[in-house]
Design an enzyme around this catalytic site. Structure first.
Site, PDB file in Angstrom:
ATOM      1  N   ARG A  67       0.821  -1.214   0.000  1.00  0.00           N
ATOM      2  CA  ARG A  67       0.000   0.000   0.000  1.00  0.00           C
ATOM      3  C   ARG A  67       0.852   1.260   0.000  1.00  0.00           C
ATOM      4  O   ARG A  67       0.378   2.350  -0.325  1.00  0.00           O
ATOM      5  CB  ARG A  67      -0.965  -0.003   1.191  1.00  0.00           C
ATOM      6  CG  ARG A  67      -2.128   0.984   1.002  1.00  0.00           C
ATOM      7  CD  ARG A  67      -3.129   0.974   2.145  1.00  0.00           C
ATOM      8  NE  ARG A  67      -2.510   1.325   3.391  1.00  0.00           N
ATOM      9  CZ  ARG A  67      -2.364   0.525   4.435  1.00  0.00           C
ATOM     10  NH1 ARG A  67      -2.820  -0.709   4.387  1.00  0.00           N
ATOM     11  NH2 ARG A  67      -1.753   0.929   5.531  1.00  0.00           N
ATOM     12  N   TYR A 120     -13.595  19.742 -14.734  1.00  0.00           N
ATOM     13  CA  TYR A 120     -14.091  18.374 -14.792  1.00  0.00           C
ATOM     14  C   TYR A 120     -15.204  18.217 -13.767  1.00  0.00           C
ATOM     15  O   TYR A 120     -15.020  18.550 -12.593  1.00  0.00           O
ATOM     16  CB  TYR A 120     -12.926  17.420 -14.511  1.00  0.00           C
ATOM     17  CG  TYR A 120     -13.251  15.971 -14.719  1.00  0.00           C
ATOM     18  CD1 TYR A 120     -13.555  15.481 -15.988  1.00  0.00           C
ATOM     19  CD2 TYR A 120     -13.265  15.077 -13.656  1.00  0.00           C
ATOM     20  CE1 TYR A 120     -13.858  14.156 -16.176  1.00  0.00           C
ATOM     21  CE2 TYR A 120     -13.568  13.741 -13.843  1.00  0.00           C
ATOM     22  CZ  TYR A 120     -13.859  13.288 -15.109  1.00  0.00           C
ATOM     23  OH  TYR A 120     -14.172  11.963 -15.287  1.00  0.00           O
ATOM     24  N   ASP A 192      -4.667  21.329 -13.249  1.00  0.00           N
ATOM     25  CA  ASP A 192      -4.943  20.026 -13.851  1.00  0.00           C
ATOM     26  C   ASP A 192      -4.607  20.187 -15.337  1.00  0.00           C
ATOM     27  O   ASP A 192      -5.342  20.823 -16.087  1.00  0.00           O
ATOM     28  CB  ASP A 192      -6.424  19.674 -13.643  1.00  0.00           C
ATOM     29  CG  ASP A 192      -6.824  18.361 -14.317  1.00  0.00           C
ATOM     30  OD1 ASP A 192      -6.094  17.896 -15.215  1.00  0.00           O
ATOM     31  OD2 ASP A 192      -7.881  17.811 -13.960  1.00  0.00           O
ATOM     32  N   LYS A 217      -5.321   9.370 -19.577  1.00  0.00           N
ATOM     33  CA  LYS A 217      -5.496   9.988 -20.895  1.00  0.00           C
ATOM     34  C   LYS A 217      -4.198   9.894 -21.692  1.00  0.00           C
ATOM     35  O   LYS A 217      -3.744   8.816 -21.968  1.00  0.00           O
ATOM     36  CB  LYS A 217      -5.982  11.423 -20.707  1.00  0.00           C
ATOM     37  CG  LYS A 217      -7.113  11.573 -19.656  1.00  0.00           C
ATOM     38  CD  LYS A 217      -8.421  10.924 -20.062  1.00  0.00           C
ATOM     39  CE  LYS A 217      -9.454  10.806 -18.936  1.00  0.00           C
ATOM     40  NZ  LYS A 217      -9.788  12.008 -18.217  1.00  0.00           N
TER      41      LYS A 217
END
Ligand SMILES: *Cc1c(COP(=O)(O)O)cnc(C)c1O
Length: 402
Positions: A67, A120, A192, A217
């Site tokens: 983790r 977004y 972003d 993306k």
């Protein structure tokens, strides 16, 4: 760990494409393989108790528990930090996990964040519906209205946030102005830059504190995985990395392998995305059935001058409006194309097309959609790396069919 063969190549004076291929990767890898292996391990073991204690006391660079990180992820983080010109990078299982991780690590009850309003929809939703539950106030001002952003700052403001270019309107932020407002008021800034990628713009060079990408993306680029990353200074990202270790939004070793593989061809793909985007935007603007094209590489674009100043290319995402069309007639264009598939997302090798009204805003009332600048006759296309001539011929036959 001090084996010189394990030290990655110093790419600081080397080109972008060389960095995309080589940065962060040990010269010699396990079993002399040229690729970084996929270590399917949830835990990493120690030979004896003294080694555990040495690891803790000396902060040795090695793995402990899955983790907190895995070896492939460290390679990808170094590569992404190098491409972005930042000190450190923290990878997540998705772009949204990265946004959530950063904001959760940085904001306390009573703090405020200011957004440019074109963003977004899930980032907006996270702030308005969830950060609010923890006492964080979100303010929104019109995209690229720097005076309004500055006026919205008060003593509780902790972060200024924007996308650049924005989705789906492709508005381009003047990063120099944006970063300067943050510096002046001692407020951290976040861009972003998913739609731009470090191939086209590097916000850190302008003084922005954090750059965020949905690596789903362009960075991964093959429509085959989800990932997210935040790049910034080591000190500023320390608390972010610690919280990720608690929240657990980490990438799997398999996923990381695909991301690293995708990044090898990042430069080549971006060159083609940029070229296809420009050619297709120019074609669309010249077509009599197209009312308007949003693309930063067109002189008609509202932010063309800012884009020309700050970006070296404009990517593959294009938004356009069909002349005199209601939503059904617009859908007819989408249904008539043969190469792009209908779907959300962007930045992959395969072209995608969608109607924002249907794909992301169908349940909103028309007034609300209008507030976000989502029109019934709007189409968003993500140009892949197919041949521009084929995509143009396909769009032409679809537009001519209505
Ligand atoms: C897709 C996207 C996100 C979210 O990333 P995921 O990887 O889908 O979680 C955030 N910002 C922008 C600009 C995006 O395009």
């Amino acid at each position: 760990m001090n084996d010189p063969n394990r030290v990655p190549l110093d790419v600081s004076d080397l080109g972008f494409s060389t960095s995309a291929v080589q940065a962060g990767e040990a010269r010699q890898k396990p079993e002399s393989a040229i690729t970084d292996p996929i270590f399917c391990a949830s835990t990493y073991t120690f030979p004896d108790t003294a080694s555990v204690i040495r690891y803790i006391e000396e902060g040795q660079e090695r793995e402990e528990y899955g983790r907190y990180g895995n070896p492939g992820e460290k390679v990808a983080e170094k590569k992404l930090a190098a491409l972005e010109g930042g000190e450190d990078a923290v990878l997540y299982a998705s772009g949204m996990a990265a946004i959530v991780g950063l904001l959760m690590a940085k904001l306390n009850a009573g703090d405020e964040v200011i957004f440019f309003d074109e963003c977004y929809h899930r980032s907006r939703e996270f702030c308005s519906k969830h950060m609010s539950r923890f006492g964080v106030v979100t303010r929104q001002v019109k995209a690229c209205d720097y005076d309004a952003m500055e006026a919205a700052i008060n003593e509780n403001t902790k972060m200024l946030i924007s996308e650049s270019p924005t989705n789906p309107h492709l508005s381009v932020v003047d990063l120099e102005k944006f970063a300067a407002i943050g510096k002046k008021h001692n407020v951290e800034t976040l861009i972003d830059a998913t739609l731009a990628t470090p191939f086209n713009v590097r916000p850190i060079d302008y003084g922005v504190d954090y750059v965020l990408h949905s690596a789903t993306k362009y960075l991964a680029g093959h429509n085959d995985l989800l990932a997210g990353v935040i790049i910034g200074s080591k000190t500023q990202l320390e608390s972010v990395r610690k919280l990720r270790g608690i929240m657990g939004g980490i990438n799997s070793p398999h996923n990381i392998y695909l991301l690293l593989r995708g990044l090898k061809t990042f430069s080549l793909r971006m060159e083609r995305h940029n070229r296809n985007g420009q050619a297709i935007a120019e074609f669309l603007e010249s077509h009599p059935k197209v009312e308007k094209v949003y693309y930063p590489g067109l002189p008609s674009h509202k932010y063309y001058e800012v884009a020309k100043k700050t970006m070296s290319g404009y990517g593959g995402l294009i938004t356009f409006l069909i002349k005199d069309a209601d939503w059904r007639k617009t859908a007819d264009v989408i249904d008539a194309v043969k190469i792009p598939r209908i779907g959300p997302s962007l930045g992959g090798v395969e072209s995608l097309i969608e109607q924002p009204l249907v794909m992301s805003y169908f349940q909103l009332k028309p007034e609300e959609r209008a507030k976000f600048g989502i029109f019934d006759n709007m189409i968003r296309m993500s140009c892949g790396i197919e041949d521009a001539e084929d995509l143009i011929a396909d769009l032409k036959q679809a537009l001519d069919s209505i």
